[in-house]
Design a protein around this motif. Structure first.
Motif, PDB file in Angstrom:
ATOM      1  N   LYS A 295      -9.726   1.072 -48.908  1.00 42.88           N
ATOM      2  CA  LYS A 295     -10.901   0.238 -49.177  1.00 42.88           C
ATOM      3  C   LYS A 295     -12.119   1.095 -49.546  1.00 42.88           C
ATOM      4  O   LYS A 295     -12.881   0.737 -50.441  1.00 42.88           O
TER       5      LYS A 295
ATOM      6  N   ASN B  62     -14.054   1.208 -53.225  1.00 39.89           N
ATOM      7  CA  ASN B  62     -15.465   0.826 -53.363  1.00 39.89           C
ATOM      8  C   ASN B  62     -16.420   1.987 -53.638  1.00 39.89           C
ATOM      9  O   ASN B  62     -17.490   1.766 -54.198  1.00 39.89           O
TER      10      ASN B  62
ATOM     11  N   VAL C 203     -24.914   5.927 -49.517  1.00 39.00           N
ATOM     12  CA  VAL C 203     -25.353   4.805 -48.678  1.00 39.00           C
ATOM     13  C   VAL C 203     -26.784   4.932 -48.161  1.00 39.00           C
ATOM     14  O   VAL C 203     -27.459   3.926 -47.966  1.00 39.00           O
TER      15      VAL C 203
ATOM     16  N   ASP D  84     -29.116   3.528 -50.898  1.00 38.35           N
ATOM     17  CA  ASP D  84     -28.861   2.198 -51.443  1.00 38.35           C
ATOM     18  C   ASP D  84     -28.461   1.259 -50.307  1.00 38.35           C
ATOM     19  O   ASP D  84     -27.348   1.341 -49.777  1.00 38.35           O
TER      20      ASP D  84
ATOM     21  N   ASN E 230     -27.672  -1.842 -50.214  1.00 36.24           N
ATOM     22  CA  ASN E 230     -26.489  -2.687 -50.474  1.00 36.24           C
ATOM     23  C   ASN E 230     -25.194  -1.926 -50.254  1.00 36.24           C
ATOM     24  O   ASN E 230     -24.220  -2.469 -49.733  1.00 36.24           O
ATOM     25  N   LYS E 231     -25.174  -0.651 -50.669  1.00 37.66           N
ATOM     26  CA  LYS E 231     -23.970   0.181 -50.472  1.00 37.66           C
ATOM     27  C   LYS E 231     -23.749   0.435 -48.976  1.00 37.66           C
ATOM     28  O   LYS E 231     -22.604   0.461 -48.511  1.00 37.66           O
TER      29      LYS E 231
ATOM     30  N   GLU F  91     -24.649  -1.560 -46.542  1.00 34.44           N
ATOM     31  CA  GLU F  91     -24.129  -2.821 -45.988  1.00 34.44           C
ATOM     32  C   GLU F  91     -22.647  -3.000 -46.340  1.00 34.44           C
ATOM     33  O   GLU F  91     -21.868  -3.471 -45.519  1.00 34.44           O
ATOM     34  N   LEU F  92     -22.268  -2.607 -47.553  1.00 39.79           N
ATOM     35  CA  LEU F  92     -20.875  -2.704 -47.977  1.00 39.79           C
ATOM     36  C   LEU F  92     -19.994  -1.806 -47.101  1.00 39.79           C
ATOM     37  O   LEU F  92     -18.963  -2.243 -46.583  1.00 39.79           O
ATOM     38  N   LEU F  93     -20.415  -0.554 -46.926  1.00 38.91           N
ATOM     39  CA  LEU F  93     -19.639   0.381 -46.091  1.00 38.91           C
ATOM     40  C   LEU F  93     -19.510  -0.173 -44.668  1.00 38.91           C
ATOM     41  O   LEU F  93     -18.420  -0.167 -44.091  1.00 38.91           O
ATOM     42  N   ASN F  94     -20.628  -0.655 -44.117  1.00 39.95           N
ATOM     43  CA  ASN F  94     -20.591  -1.217 -42.762  1.00 39.95           C
ATOM     44  C   ASN F  94     -19.652  -2.412 -42.663  1.00 39.95           C
ATOM     45  O   ASN F  94     -18.930  -2.564 -41.682  1.00 39.95           O
ATOM     46  N   SER F  95     -19.629  -3.243 -43.705  1.00 38.24           N
ATOM     47  CA  SER F  95     -18.754  -4.429 -43.676  1.00 38.24           C
ATOM     48  C   SER F  95     -17.273  -4.037 -43.728  1.00 38.24           C
ATOM     49  O   SER F  95     -16.411  -4.777 -43.278  1.00 38.24           O
ATOM     50  N   ILE F  96     -16.988  -2.862 -44.262  1.00 34.21           N
ATOM     51  CA  ILE F  96     -15.608  -2.364 -44.308  1.00 34.21           C
ATOM     52  C   ILE F  96     -15.221  -1.720 -42.972  1.00 34.21           C
ATOM     53  O   ILE F  96     -14.145  -1.965 -42.437  1.00 34.21           O
TER      54      ILE F  96
END
Length: 194
Positions: free
Chosen positions: A48, A52, A72, A75, A77-78, A80-85
């Motif tokens: 994942k 990404n 991260v 950015d 948003n990046k 938040e994306l990493l944290n959501s993974i």
């Protein structure tokens, strides 16, 4: 068994406080350390993250922290994306840790972003570690070989101490090591007797 959240800004000394609880034989879960371990060992997570953030996310099959941090920390948003993974996997791992220590009086759950990611909801009590800004900057520069500007940028992205203190059950101001030990011991005794 109670879950005691332990948090504080970067360079405040929360890892030192966590170690003092470990010396008192209290099971301690260091979320950041466990997250790194999971990111290095879980094939599902590796896939994942690479999907990404690109192939450079791993170097020689090990997490390329510097590469990811550069992405991260610049950015939101990046990040938040990493944290959501990563966070769902860490949460599952923490649930196993809790189960394995269910007969203890309490456990420590150390998490730098306890409030930011909603993990405070998992805790019965919360300890916030604070330290003077200059000390924090000095510690992080020494530890991470960062510049003052880099440290201030990271501090700026974290929830301010004032807000953390308002939500805390205990506040430990990290000034001297001997004071720190006494404060940890005092909290330890209160947690055992409540």
């Amino acid at each position: 068994m109670k879950v005691i959240g332990l948090t504080g800004g970067i360079g405040s000394g929360k890892t030192t406080v966590a170690k003092l609880f470990q010396e008192l034989h209290i099971p301690t879960y260091i979320a950041d350390t466990e997250a790194k371990e999971i990111m290095n060992t879980s094939e599902k997570l590796k896939e994942k993250i690479i999907k990404n953030f690109g192939e450079n996310s791993y170097k020689n099959r090990k997490l390329n922290r510097e590469y990811l941090a550069n992405i991260v920390f610049n950015d939101k948003n990046k990040l938040e994306l990493l944290n959501s993974i990563v966070h769902p996997e860490v949460f599952k791992h923490f649930e196993m840790f809790k189960e394995n220590n269910r007969l203890k009086d309490y456990i420590i759950y150390e998490n730098a972003i306890l409030f930011e990611n909603g993990s405070d909801k998992l805790c019965d009590k919360i300890i916030v570690v604070t330290a003077p800004l200059e000390n924090r900057i000095e510690r992080v520069i020494k530890r991470d070989k960062s510049t003052k500007e880099e440290v201030l940028a990271r501090i700026d992205k974290q929830l301010p101490d004032e807000i953390k203190i308002e939500k805390a059950d205990y506040v430990i101001e990290n000034k001297t090591e001997s004071e720190l030990k006494l404060k940890v011991l005092k909290i330890h005794n209160e947690l055992l007797n409540n």
